[in-house]
Enzyme design. Structure first.
Site, PDB file in Angstrom:
ATOM      1  N   LYS A 160     -14.442   6.978   8.301  1.00 54.05           N
ATOM      2  CA  LYS A 160     -13.248   7.813   8.432  1.00 54.05           C
ATOM      3  C   LYS A 160     -12.331   7.535   7.248  1.00 54.05           C
ATOM      4  O   LYS A 160     -11.645   6.523   7.201  1.00 54.05           O
ATOM      5  CB  LYS A 160     -12.492   7.537   9.732  1.00 54.05           C
ATOM      6  CG  LYS A 160     -11.357   8.558   9.963  1.00 54.05           C
ATOM      7  CD  LYS A 160     -10.270   8.044  10.872  1.00 54.05           C
ATOM      8  CE  LYS A 160      -9.293   7.150  10.147  1.00 54.05           C
ATOM      9  NZ  LYS A 160      -8.476   7.860   9.114  1.00 54.05           N
ATOM     10  N   GLU A 214      -9.546  -6.373   6.967  1.00 53.02           N
ATOM     11  CA  GLU A 214      -8.890  -6.751   5.704  1.00 53.02           C
ATOM     12  C   GLU A 214      -7.537  -6.068   5.725  1.00 53.02           C
ATOM     13  O   GLU A 214      -7.442  -4.843   5.635  1.00 53.02           O
ATOM     14  CB  GLU A 214      -9.752  -6.314   4.517  1.00 53.02           C
ATOM     15  CG  GLU A 214      -9.380  -6.999   3.215  1.00 53.02           C
ATOM     16  CD  GLU A 214      -8.331  -6.239   2.448  1.00 53.02           C
ATOM     17  OE1 GLU A 214      -7.154  -6.657   2.516  1.00 53.02           O
ATOM     18  OE2 GLU A 214      -8.666  -5.251   1.791  1.00 53.02           O
ATOM     19  N   CYS A 269      -3.301  -4.437  -1.696  1.00 52.22           N
ATOM     20  CA  CYS A 269      -2.891  -5.439  -0.709  1.00 52.22           C
ATOM     21  C   CYS A 269      -2.858  -6.859  -1.262  1.00 52.22           C
ATOM     22  O   CYS A 269      -2.074  -7.689  -0.787  1.00 52.22           O
ATOM     23  CB  CYS A 269      -3.812  -5.372   0.504  1.00 52.22           C
ATOM     24  SG  CYS A 269      -5.556  -5.384   0.064  1.00 52.22           S
ATOM     25  N   GLU A 301       5.599  -6.966   3.233  1.00 52.91           N
ATOM     26  CA  GLU A 301       4.786  -6.219   2.277  1.00 52.91           C
ATOM     27  C   GLU A 301       5.460  -4.879   1.976  1.00 52.91           C
ATOM     28  O   GLU A 301       5.720  -4.086   2.887  1.00 52.91           O
ATOM     29  CB  GLU A 301       3.385  -5.985   2.841  1.00 52.91           C
ATOM     30  CG  GLU A 301       2.458  -5.311   1.850  1.00 52.91           C
ATOM     31  CD  GLU A 301       1.038  -5.176   2.374  1.00 52.91           C
ATOM     32  OE1 GLU A 301       0.096  -5.395   1.589  1.00 52.91           O
ATOM     33  OE2 GLU A 301       0.869  -4.842   3.564  1.00 52.91           O
TER      34      GLU A 301
END
Length: 484
Positions: free
Chosen positions: A180, A254, A288, A387
């Site tokens: 996806k 992850e 990331c 983040e």
């Protein structure tokens, strides 16, 4: 401009009509114009895709039963077909998420074929069986088997490379996959489907169903999925982990990061600027593992701030399809709003912004934010803890190496990190004490042969390396009796 539009979904080895008329429109982050569309996958489409993958995996003469060398021959063709489309794949990614084209050519055009060949070679050269003399007189035969049907969910920031962190080992191992892609980056995924079809990947081995969070959630909990592999936010990862835990379903996650670059007092700043850019501001800050906390010794703090300010202010901001561009737009207006919100919070909490912090005046459209440096912040500032996923760095002072390590490790994340020094051996000793899944010395690169992944809120499990292959296998043991 001519838009890129697909009328059908890639399921079961061919193009088929979607179950609904709903569509996903892709908007350029550079021009804010629609550049393409694809069908939006529904639960019925997920059901069809999973059924196709299940049938392909369970086929007694199918993909999962082939010898590794047979699969490798098909995956070599797949790699070649991707290489033939590398320029267009790179262009589509750049058009959709703002990744500078020179970087897209490396990450999105170049990396997937490398991964297909690497994992194919691992499988071809792996022993078929590990025979272990038993302590109780018999022998144990241990084999690795493909885990089954994989549900893979991929983010928008590095869509092709991250897709093949999952696809390459899963396919090499003999698994079948339903992937996806994120709604923001679907046009490249459909080009990958074209490459798979041209390579002769057997029907049902790879299926692509784009959609939003509901589609992803339905895929994760589908009863015929044997393994989930997800890359994305920590918040979404927690929900997926909860679902997989309840279902006793293997999962690789992850997730987010807030990594630190530790600049030791002997670092050669002028020689490190190019690599520091790659570790801190690459892909417009939308990776990331980026080191968005830069830790600088107090003895050289002003020098480091000046150097990073000079670097950020010198970067060309503009059209990501221009090879000279170093900073493109953020992927969406929502992402730009998020980043601007953090910049405002950084200023409100007393951070000193030395450059950036606004939309560039040189562009008339697009979701751009100038690369931004904050000085005079500590590790408790919001912009040092959370983040941001944009081109914003916090420069934090430290007195000695012990404090630098304490600051680097004082984070709920643990994905990446770097240590910078003229003494590589000493930097490696410091790097070994950083509580993170991966750490670079004087650079940061995801090396295919080594495991990549995080600890703490950055996830669990590993991709890349033999460990990345093992994540798509289960162990099967046969106990033989003592001889005689």
């Amino acid at each position: 401009m001519t838009t890129i539009d697909y009328p059908e979904l890639y399921i079961g080895g061919g193009w088929s009509r979607p179950a609904t008329s709903d569509r996903i429109q892709v908007t350029s982050p550079t021009t804010e114009e629609v550049i393409g569309s694809v069908p939006a996958g529904s639960t019925q489409d997920v059901d069809r895709a999973v059924a196709a993958a299940r049938a392909a995996f369970d086929d007694p003469q199918g993909w999962s039963t082939w010898e590794p060398k047979q699969r490798a021959e098909v995956l070599e063709r797949f790699a070649s077909e991707l290489e033939a489309r590398a320029g267009e794949l790179s262009r589509r990614v750049s058009m959709q998420n703002g990744m500078p084209i020179w970087l897209a050519e490396q990450f999105e055009g170049g990396f997937p074929p490398v991964l297909l060949r690497y994992f194919s070679d691992l499988m071809v050269n792996a022993p078929d069986v590990d025979s272990r003399p038993g302590m109780l007189g018999g022998t144990a035969l241990v084999r690795r088997r493909p885990i089954g049907v994989v549900g893979a969910i991929v983010p928008w920031n590095v869509p092709q490379a991250i897709s093949f962190l999952k696809l390459a080992p899963a396919l090499a191992a003999g698994c079948t996959v339903v992937i996806k892609p994120a709604e923001e980056t679907v046009l490249d995924a459909f080009l990958t489907a074209e490459a798979a079809a041209a390579a002769g990947l057997p029907d049902g081995v790879l299926n692509i169903v784009p959609g939003g969070r509901d589609t992803g959630a339905y895929l994760v909990e589908h009863p015929d999925i044997d393994k989930v592999s997800f890359t994305g936010s920590t918040a979404a990862g927690r929900k997926i982990a909860e679902t997989c835990g309840r279902l006793l379903r293997p999962v690789t996650l992850e997730l987010g990061g807030k990594s630190a670059a530790i600049l030791l007092d002997d670092v050669d700043l002028s020689a490190s600027m190019e690599s520091l850019f790659g570790a801190t501001l690459l892909n417009n800050g939308q990776i990331c593992w980026l080191n968005t906390r830069v830790l600088a010794p107090t003895s050289r703090y002003d020098e480091v701030v000046d150097a990073l300010t000079g670097l950020a202010s010198s970067l060309t901001v503009g059209d990501p399809l221009d090879p000279e561009t170093k900073i493109g737009p953020l992927v969406s207006s929502r992402q730009r709003d998020r980043v601007e919100g953090y910049i405002a919070k950084g200023k409100a909490e007393g951070g000193r912004m030395t450059t950036g912090g606004k939309r560039p005046s040189s562009v008339d459209a697009g979701w751009f934010v100038e690369p931004t440096i904050f000085a005079d912040v500590d590790n408790n500032a919001t912009i040092s803890r959370e983040e941001i996923f944009g081109p914003v760095l916090s420069v934090i002072p430290f007195r000695d190496e012990a404090e630098a390590l304490a600051i680097a490790n004082d984070s709920e994340y643990g994905l990446g990190g770097t240590v910078w020094s003229a003494d590589v051996d000493h930097a490696a000793d410091i790097a070994a004490k950083v509580k993170s899944g991966t750490v670079g010395v004087n650079h940061y690169t995801n090396e295919p042969v080594a495991p990549f992944g995080g600890i703490k809120n950055s996830g669990m499990g590993r991709e890349l390396g033999p460990e990345g292959l093992h994540a798509f296998q289960h162990l099967h043991t046969v106990y033989l009796p003592p001889a005689g």
